[in-house]
Design a protein around this motif. Structure first.
Motif, short mmCIF file in Angstrom:
data_model
loop_
_atom_site.label_atom_id
_atom_site.label_comp_id
_atom_site.label_asym_id
_atom_site.label_seq_id
_atom_site.Cartn_x
_atom_site.Cartn_y
_atom_site.Cartn_z
N ASN A 177 24.28 33.84 30.42
CA ASN A 177 24.65 32.67 31.22
C ASN A 177 24.17 32.92 32.64
O ASN A 177 24.92 33.32 33.51
N CYS A 178 22.85 32.77 32.83
CA CYS A 178 22.23 33.19 34.08
C CYS A 178 22.39 32.17 35.20
O CYS A 178 22.20 32.51 36.37
N PHE A 179 22.70 30.94 34.88
CA PHE A 179 22.75 29.90 35.89
C PHE A 179 24.13 29.25 35.88
O PHE A 179 24.75 29.12 34.83
N PRO A 180 24.63 28.85 37.07
CA PRO A 180 25.93 28.20 37.13
C PRO A 180 25.96 26.94 36.30
O PRO A 180 24.98 26.20 36.21
N ASN A 181 27.09 26.67 35.63
CA ASN A 181 27.26 25.43 34.90
C ASN A 181 28.73 25.06 34.91
O ASN A 181 29.58 25.78 35.43
N THR A 182 29.07 23.95 34.29
CA THR A 182 30.44 23.45 34.35
C THR A 182 31.42 24.34 33.60
O THR A 182 32.62 24.25 33.81
N ASN A 183 30.92 25.20 32.71
CA ASN A 183 31.80 26.09 31.96
C ASN A 183 31.99 27.44 32.61
O ASN A 183 32.71 28.29 32.09
N GLU A 184 31.35 27.68 33.77
CA GLU A 184 31.37 29.00 34.39
C GLU A 184 32.79 29.47 34.70
O GLU A 184 33.11 30.65 34.54
N LYS A 185 33.66 28.56 35.14
CA LYS A 185 35.01 28.98 35.53
C LYS A 185 35.78 29.56 34.35
O LYS A 185 36.67 30.39 34.53
N TRP A 186 35.47 29.17 33.12
CA TRP A 186 36.19 29.67 31.96
C TRP A 186 35.80 31.11 31.61
O TRP A 186 36.50 31.79 30.86
N ASP A 187 34.69 31.59 32.14
CA ASP A 187 34.23 32.95 31.88
C ASP A 187 34.53 33.90 33.03
O ASP A 187 34.10 35.04 33.03
N SER B 38 41.90 31.56 24.42
CA SER B 38 42.05 32.65 23.46
C SER B 38 40.78 32.86 22.64
O SER B 38 40.34 31.97 21.91
N ASP B 39 40.19 34.04 22.77
CA ASP B 39 39.00 34.41 22.00
C ASP B 39 39.33 35.37 20.87
O ASP B 39 38.60 35.45 19.88
N ILE B 40 40.40 36.15 21.03
CA ILE B 40 40.81 37.14 20.03
C ILE B 40 42.31 36.98 19.80
O ILE B 40 43.08 36.88 20.76
N TYR B 41 42.72 36.95 18.55
CA TYR B 41 44.13 36.78 18.21
C TYR B 41 44.54 37.84 17.19
O TYR B 41 43.85 38.06 16.19
N LYS B 42 45.65 38.51 17.46
CA LYS B 42 46.17 39.52 16.54
C LYS B 42 47.69 39.40 16.45
O LYS B 42 48.35 38.98 17.41
N GLU B 43 48.23 39.79 15.31
CA GLU B 43 49.67 39.88 15.15
C GLU B 43 50.06 41.34 14.92
O GLU B 43 49.45 42.02 14.10
N ILE B 44 51.06 41.80 15.67
CA ILE B 44 51.61 43.13 15.50
C ILE B 44 52.96 42.97 14.83
O ILE B 44 53.90 42.42 15.42
N ASN B 45 53.08 43.41 13.60
CA ASN B 45 54.30 43.19 12.80
C ASN B 45 55.08 44.47 12.52
O ASN B 45 55.92 44.50 11.62
N GLN B 46 54.80 45.50 13.29
CA GLN B 46 55.51 46.76 13.11
C GLN B 46 55.69 47.42 14.47
O GLN B 46 54.94 47.14 15.41
N SER C 51 41.42 36.93 26.15
CA SER C 51 40.41 36.00 26.65
C SER C 51 39.29 36.80 27.31
O SER C 51 39.51 37.46 28.33
N GLN C 52 38.13 36.77 26.70
CA GLN C 52 36.99 37.56 27.17
C GLN C 52 36.35 36.91 28.39
O GLN C 52 36.10 35.70 28.41
N LYS C 53 36.05 37.74 29.41
CA LYS C 53 35.44 37.24 30.64
C LYS C 53 34.20 38.07 30.97
O LYS C 53 34.23 39.30 30.90
N SER C 54 33.15 37.39 31.38
CA SER C 54 31.89 38.09 31.64
C SER C 54 31.50 38.10 33.11
O SER C 54 30.43 38.59 33.46
N SER C 55 32.37 37.58 33.99
CA SER C 55 32.04 37.61 35.41
C SER C 55 33.31 37.73 36.25
O SER C 55 34.40 37.39 35.80
N MET C 56 33.13 38.23 37.47
CA MET C 56 34.22 38.32 38.44
C MET C 56 33.77 37.69 39.75
O MET C 56 32.66 37.96 40.24
N HIS C 57 34.65 36.86 40.30
CA HIS C 57 34.41 36.28 41.63
C HIS C 57 35.35 36.98 42.59
O HIS C 57 36.57 36.85 42.48
#
Length: 253
Positions: free
Chosen positions: A8-18, A96-104, A216-222
């Motif tokens: 995702n090399c260029f800014p776009n409307t979805n950038e804030k979600w990453d 949410s990109d990854i979901y797990k249940e811990i039952n123990q 929630s996976q993130k690929s950038s920091m502001h």
């Protein structure tokens, strides 16, 4: 799950979600810079989820589902006001990109080791939300500080510590790659609030009874730095980051 190799090399409307939005740095807190200029009225412009602290170290910040709370050293939780100000916080929009249940039952060490095996990459950022029943949770909230401020390694020596047993609630926070240590807290940095939104704090240790885990996976920091005289004049190169962060963020026992 999102493709960890996506570009995702260029800014776009979805950038804030990453993106993780970071105000100030952990090394600034170590240096005793406890007054910032990030007002919580701005928070929802950059995220609906996150953790941090408040000016004068007056409480721990926790937020999820767009609701933010201040966890004070009296052990109580208070809804955040727009006029509340932070010297350090990490915020994001949680999807949410990854979901797990811990039952123990599971210790914090075992859980965190297991989560790191699930990460697509340890070089990315992850917002983490755990919701369920915890057999034990140990938290702290630093007491409000007065000028002249002492370094954070000194401020935490008198911090109230709270221990909860068989409690239902939510742990939120971030996994940050180790190469960003000092900007944020590398590894897991977590805060807790109970299901009634009455108490909680910065998490030292915990034991899971059962819970759901979302990441929630993130690929950038502001990174936004404080516009304050104290920050401009600080010498932030003098600290032993590893020792300082371990002393302020880790379990004192």
């Amino acid at each position: 799950m999102r493709n960890p190799m996506k570009q995702n090399c260029f800014p776009n409307t979805n950038e804030k979600w990453d993106q993780v939005f970071q105000f100030s740095t952990m090394v600034s807190l170590l240096d005793g810079i406890y007054d910032g200029n990030f007002y919580m009225s701005e928070a929802k412009k950059v995220g609906d989820f996150g953790i941090g602290t408040f000016n004068q170290l007056d409480g721990e910040l926790i937020g999820f589902d767009g609701a933010f709370y201040r966890l004070r050293s009296d052990g109580q939780a208070y809804p955040v006001k727009g006029s509340d100000c932070s010297p350090f916080c990490s915020l994001t929009y949680f999807t949410s990109d990854i979901y797990k249940e811990i039952n123990q039952p599971m210790s914090s060490e075992d859980f965190e080791n297991k989560m790191q095996l699930i990460f697509p990459s340890k070089n990315l950022f992850y917002a983490i939300r755990m919701e369920g029943v915890f057999k034990k949770i140990k938290t702290r909230t630093v007491e409000i500080q007065q000028k002249p401020y002492v370094p954070m390694t000194e401020a935490v020596k008198s911090q109230p510590i709270f221990e909860f047993n068989d409690i239902k609630g939510t742990i939120v926070g971030f996994w940050t790659p180790h190469y960003v240590n000092g900007v944020a807290v590398s590894g897991f940095h977590l805060h807790f609030i109970d299901e009634h939104r009455r108490s909680g704090g910065h998490v030292f240790n915990y034991e899971i009874e059962k819970c759901t885990v979302q990441m929630s996976q993130k690929s950038s920091m502001h990174l936004r730095l404080p516009n304050t005289k104290d920050f401009f004049k600080a010498n932030l190169d003098k600290h032993d980051l590893v020792t300082g962060i371990e002393a302020t963020e880790g379990d004192p026992e």
